[in-house]
Design a protein around this motif. Structure first.
Motif, PDB file in Angstrom:
ATOM      1  N   LYS A  51       0.830  -1.218   0.000  1.00 41.88           N
ATOM      2  CA  LYS A  51       0.000   0.000   0.000  1.00 41.88           C
ATOM      3  C   LYS A  51       0.858   1.259   0.000  1.00 41.88           C
ATOM      4  CE  LYS A  51      -4.220  -1.894   1.019  1.00 41.88           C
ATOM      5  NZ  LYS A  51      -5.560  -1.564   0.683  1.00 41.88           N
ATOM      6  N   ALA A  52       2.085   1.142  -0.512  1.00 44.31           N
ATOM      7  CA  ALA A  52       3.014   2.283  -0.658  1.00 44.31           C
ATOM      8  C   ALA A  52       3.403   2.922   0.675  1.00 44.31           C
ATOM      9  CB  ALA A  52       2.441   3.323  -1.612  1.00 44.31           C
ATOM     10  N   GLY A  53       3.407   2.129   1.739  1.00 46.11           N
ATOM     11  CA  GLY A  53       3.836   2.643   3.030  1.00 46.11           C
ATOM     12  C   GLY A  53       5.294   3.072   3.000  1.00 46.11           C
ATOM     13  N   PRO A  54       5.677   4.070   3.799  1.00 40.86           N
ATOM     14  CA  PRO A  54       7.061   4.573   3.819  1.00 40.86           C
ATOM     15  C   PRO A  54       7.981   3.601   4.560  1.00 40.86           C
ATOM     16  CG  PRO A  54       5.757   5.720   5.464  1.00 40.86           C
ATOM     17  CD  PRO A  54       4.806   4.809   4.722  1.00 40.86           C
ATOM     18  N   LEU A  55       8.726   2.797   3.824  1.00 39.37           N
ATOM     19  CA  LEU A  55       9.593   1.793   4.433  1.00 39.37           C
ATOM     20  C   LEU A  55      10.623   2.398   5.372  1.00 39.37           C
ATOM     21  CD1 LEU A  55      10.126  -0.591   1.407  1.00 39.37           C
ATOM     22  CD2 LEU A  55       8.622  -0.920   3.392  1.00 39.37           C
ATOM     23  N   SER A  56      11.026   3.640   5.104  1.00 36.09           N
ATOM     24  CA  SER A  56      12.016   4.302   5.968  1.00 36.09           C
ATOM     25  C   SER A  56      11.514   4.489   7.396  1.00 36.09           C
ATOM     26  CB  SER A  56      12.404   5.662   5.388  1.00 36.09           C
ATOM     27  OG  SER A  56      11.264   6.510   5.329  1.00 36.09           O
ATOM     28  N   GLN A  57      10.208   4.412   7.596  1.00 37.44           N
ATOM     29  CA  GLN A  57       9.633   4.560   8.926  1.00 37.44           C
ATOM     30  C   GLN A  57       9.365   3.217   9.595  1.00 37.44           C
ATOM     31  OE1 GLN A  57       6.257   7.226   8.818  1.00 37.44           O
ATOM     32  NE2 GLN A  57       7.334   8.649   7.467  1.00 37.44           N
ATOM     33  N   GLY A  58       9.763   2.127   8.918  1.00 35.32           N
ATOM     34  CA  GLY A  58       9.548   0.788   9.451  1.00 35.32           C
ATOM     35  C   GLY A  58      10.651   0.365  10.397  1.00 35.32           C
ATOM     36  N   ILE A  59      10.502  -0.829  10.933  1.00 35.68           N
ATOM     37  CA  ILE A  59      11.483  -1.394  11.860  1.00 35.68           C
ATOM     38  C   ILE A  59      12.472  -2.236  11.061  1.00 35.68           C
ATOM     39  CG2 ILE A  59      11.821  -2.955  13.815  1.00 35.68           C
ATOM     40  CD1 ILE A  59       8.980  -2.128  14.739  1.00 35.68           C
ATOM     41  N   VAL A  60      13.777  -1.939  11.233  1.00 35.29           N
ATOM     42  CA  VAL A  60      14.833  -2.682  10.543  1.00 35.29           C
ATOM     43  C   VAL A  60      15.201  -3.888  11.397  1.00 35.29           C
ATOM     44  CG1 VAL A  60      17.189  -2.574   9.650  1.00 35.29           C
ATOM     45  CG2 VAL A  60      15.703  -0.569   9.481  1.00 35.29           C
ATOM     46  N   HIS A  61      15.225  -5.065  10.748  1.00 40.99           N
ATOM     47  CA  HIS A  61      15.631  -6.309  11.394  1.00 40.99           C
ATOM     48  C   HIS A  61      16.991  -6.694  10.812  1.00 40.99           C
ATOM     49  CE1 HIS A  61      11.521  -6.618  12.901  1.00 40.99           C
ATOM     50  NE2 HIS A  61      11.145  -6.277  11.687  1.00 40.99           N
ATOM     51  N   ASP A  62      17.377  -7.953  10.904  1.00 44.48           N
ATOM     52  CA  ASP A  62      18.677  -8.398  10.393  1.00 44.48           C
ATOM     53  C   ASP A  62      18.930  -7.895   8.968  1.00 44.48           C
ATOM     54  OD1 ASP A  62      19.229  -9.708  12.761  1.00 44.48           O
ATOM     55  OD2 ASP A  62      18.357 -11.585  12.063  1.00 44.48           O
ATOM     56  N   SER A  63      18.166  -8.377   8.025  1.00 41.43           N
ATOM     57  CA  SER A  63      18.336  -7.948   6.634  1.00 41.43           C
ATOM     58  C   SER A  63      16.985  -7.668   5.992  1.00 41.43           C
ATOM     59  CB  SER A  63      19.106  -9.003   5.829  1.00 41.43           C
ATOM     60  OG  SER A  63      18.374 -10.214   5.812  1.00 41.43           O
ATOM     61  N   SER A  64      16.055  -7.176   6.810  1.00 38.58           N
ATOM     62  CA  SER A  64      14.731  -6.834   6.303  1.00 38.58           C
ATOM     63  C   SER A  64      14.190  -5.620   7.052  1.00 38.58           C
ATOM     64  CB  SER A  64      13.766  -8.015   6.450  1.00 38.58           C
ATOM     65  OG  SER A  64      13.523  -8.303   7.813  1.00 38.58           O
ATOM     66  N   VAL A  65      13.118  -5.065   6.494  1.00 35.18           N
ATOM     67  CA  VAL A  65      12.427  -3.953   7.142  1.00 35.18           C
ATOM     68  C   VAL A  65      10.946  -4.296   7.152  1.00 35.18           C
ATOM     69  CG1 VAL A  65      12.193  -2.623   4.978  1.00 35.18           C
ATOM     70  CG2 VAL A  65      12.085  -1.446   7.181  1.00 35.18           C
ATOM     71  N   THR A  66      10.269  -3.944   8.236  1.00 35.44           N
ATOM     72  CA  THR A  66       8.833  -4.173   8.349  1.00 35.44           C
ATOM     73  C   THR A  66       8.107  -2.864   8.051  1.00 35.44           C
ATOM     74  OG1 THR A  66       9.149  -5.889  10.013  1.00 35.44           O
ATOM     75  CG2 THR A  66       6.966  -4.888   9.890  1.00 35.44           C
ATOM     76  N   CYS A  67       7.205  -2.921   7.093  1.00 38.36           N
ATOM     77  CA  CYS A  67       6.442  -1.728   6.719  1.00 38.36           C
ATOM     78  C   CYS A  67       5.612  -1.258   7.912  1.00 38.36           C
ATOM     79  CB  CYS A  67       5.533  -2.047   5.539  1.00 38.36           C
ATOM     80  SG  CYS A  67       4.507  -0.637   5.047  1.00 38.36           S
ATOM     81  N   PRO A  68       5.593   0.054   8.174  1.00 38.10           N
ATOM     82  CA  PRO A  68       4.848   0.560   9.329  1.00 38.10           C
ATOM     83  C   PRO A  68       3.331   0.512   9.159  1.00 38.10           C
ATOM     84  CG  PRO A  68       5.720   2.392   8.071  1.00 38.10           C
ATOM     85  CD  PRO A  68       6.285   1.138   7.459  1.00 38.10           C
ATOM     86  N   LEU A  69       2.828   0.311   7.945  1.00 38.15           N
ATOM     87  CA  LEU A  69       1.378   0.321   7.750  1.00 38.15           C
ATOM     88  C   LEU A  69       0.711  -1.021   8.024  1.00 38.15           C
ATOM     89  CD1 LEU A  69       0.872   2.531   4.564  1.00 38.15           C
ATOM     90  CD2 LEU A  69       0.820   3.194   6.958  1.00 38.15           C
ATOM     91  N   HIS A  70       1.238  -2.089   7.435  1.00 36.71           N
ATOM     92  CA  HIS A  70       0.554  -3.379   7.550  1.00 36.71           C
ATOM     93  C   HIS A  70       1.497  -4.537   7.861  1.00 36.71           C
ATOM     94  CE1 HIS A  70      -2.164  -0.868   5.046  1.00 36.71           C
ATOM     95  NE2 HIS A  70      -3.029  -1.332   5.915  1.00 36.71           N
ATOM     96  N   ASN A  71       2.680  -4.231   8.387  1.00 44.76           N
ATOM     97  CA  ASN A  71       3.631  -5.240   8.850  1.00 44.76           C
ATOM     98  C   ASN A  71       4.176  -6.182   7.780  1.00 44.76           C
ATOM     99  OD1 ASN A  71       3.619  -4.330  11.527  1.00 44.76           O
ATOM    100  ND2 ASN A  71       1.725  -5.433  11.915  1.00 44.76           N
ATOM    101  N   TRP A  72       4.148  -5.777   6.524  1.00 43.44           N
ATOM    102  CA  TRP A  72       4.823  -6.586   5.512  1.00 43.44           C
ATOM    103  C   TRP A  72       6.313  -6.491   5.762  1.00 43.44           C
ATOM    104  CZ3 TRP A  72       3.294  -7.130  -0.215  1.00 43.44           C
ATOM    105  CH2 TRP A  72       1.955  -7.522  -0.329  1.00 43.44           C
ATOM    106  N   ARG A  73       7.027  -7.628   5.652  1.00 42.09           N
ATOM    107  CA  ARG A  73       8.490  -7.635   5.766  1.00 42.09           C
ATOM    108  C   ARG A  73       9.088  -7.646   4.362  1.00 42.09           C
ATOM    109  NH1 ARG A  73      10.201 -12.355   8.124  1.00 42.09           N
ATOM    110  NH2 ARG A  73      12.320 -11.576   7.943  1.00 42.09           N
ATOM    111  N   ILE A  74      10.025  -6.745   4.128  1.00 45.08           N
ATOM    112  CA  ILE A  74      10.674  -6.596   2.829  1.00 45.08           C
ATOM    113  C   ILE A  74      12.173  -6.859   3.002  1.00 45.08           C
ATOM    114  CG2 ILE A  74      11.129  -5.014   0.898  1.00 45.08           C
ATOM    115  CD1 ILE A  74       8.105  -5.624   1.369  1.00 45.08           C
ATOM    116  N   SER A  75      12.740  -7.698   2.138  1.00 43.54           N
ATOM    117  CA  SER A  75      14.164  -7.978   2.177  1.00 43.54           C
ATOM    118  C   SER A  75      14.938  -6.735   1.755  1.00 43.54           C
ATOM    119  CB  SER A  75      14.505  -9.134   1.232  1.00 43.54           C
ATOM    120  OG  SER A  75      15.909  -9.223   1.062  1.00 43.54           O
ATOM    121  N   LEU A  76      15.930  -6.347   2.553  1.00 41.93           N
ATOM    122  CA  LEU A  76      16.784  -5.218   2.185  1.00 41.93           C
ATOM    123  C   LEU A  76      17.762  -5.605   1.078  1.00 41.93           C
ATOM    124  CD1 LEU A  76      17.582  -3.817   5.743  1.00 41.93           C
ATOM    125  CD2 LEU A  76      16.013  -2.855   4.049  1.00 41.93           C
ATOM    126  N   VAL A  77      17.981  -6.895   0.892  1.00 46.38           N
ATOM    127  CA  VAL A  77      18.928  -7.393  -0.105  1.00 46.38           C
ATOM    128  C   VAL A  77      18.274  -7.520  -1.482  1.00 46.38           C
ATOM    129  CG1 VAL A  77      20.450  -9.316  -0.729  1.00 46.38           C
ATOM    130  CG2 VAL A  77      20.246  -8.612   1.666  1.00 46.38           C
TER     131      VAL A  77
END
Length: 113
Positions: A51-77
């Motif tokens: 839903k085009a959430g701002p990933l920069s505002q999400g939580i960074v994990h090992d090598s992923s980020v969780t979108c702040p809108l709906h908790n989708w995890r996106i691989s940083l790699v």
């Protein structure tokens, strides 16, 4: 005139561990720059494929980020959504040289009109 392949965006120290900063691109899509707990630096388009959430505002994990809108995890790699979610975010190649962060010009400017 030949343009440089890489754009210097500043020192690594500007990014806190497990943090992110944004980089506006005139006429293009904003880029999110991330730093993991191990110090790895990654760059993605700053827009979740869900839903085009701002990933920069999400939580960074090992090598992923969780979108702040709906908790989708996106691989940083790879930029791909993880788990059962489907979608992908453009990845911007990054290199570190002498403590400075560089992003690939062509990828950073992709989509600029």
């Amino acid at each position: 005139m030949v343009e440089a392949k890489w754009i210097d965006i500043g020192p690594v120290e500007q990014l806190p561990a497990l943090g992110a900063r944004t980089l506006p691109v005139q006429g293009g899509q904003e880029i999110a720059i991330f730093r993991t707990s191990t110090g790895a630096i990654h760059a993605l388009a700053n827009s979740c494929p869900h839903k085009a959430g701002p990933l920069s505002q999400g939580i960074v994990h090992d090598s992923s980020v969780t979108c702040p809108l709906h908790n989708w995890r996106i691989s940083l790699v790879t930029g791909k959504a993880l788990g059962a979610d489907k979608g992908c975010v453009p990845v911007i190649p990054v290199k570190i040289d002498a403590g400075r962060i560089y992003i690939e010009r062509a990828a950073a400017l992709a989509g600029v009109t």
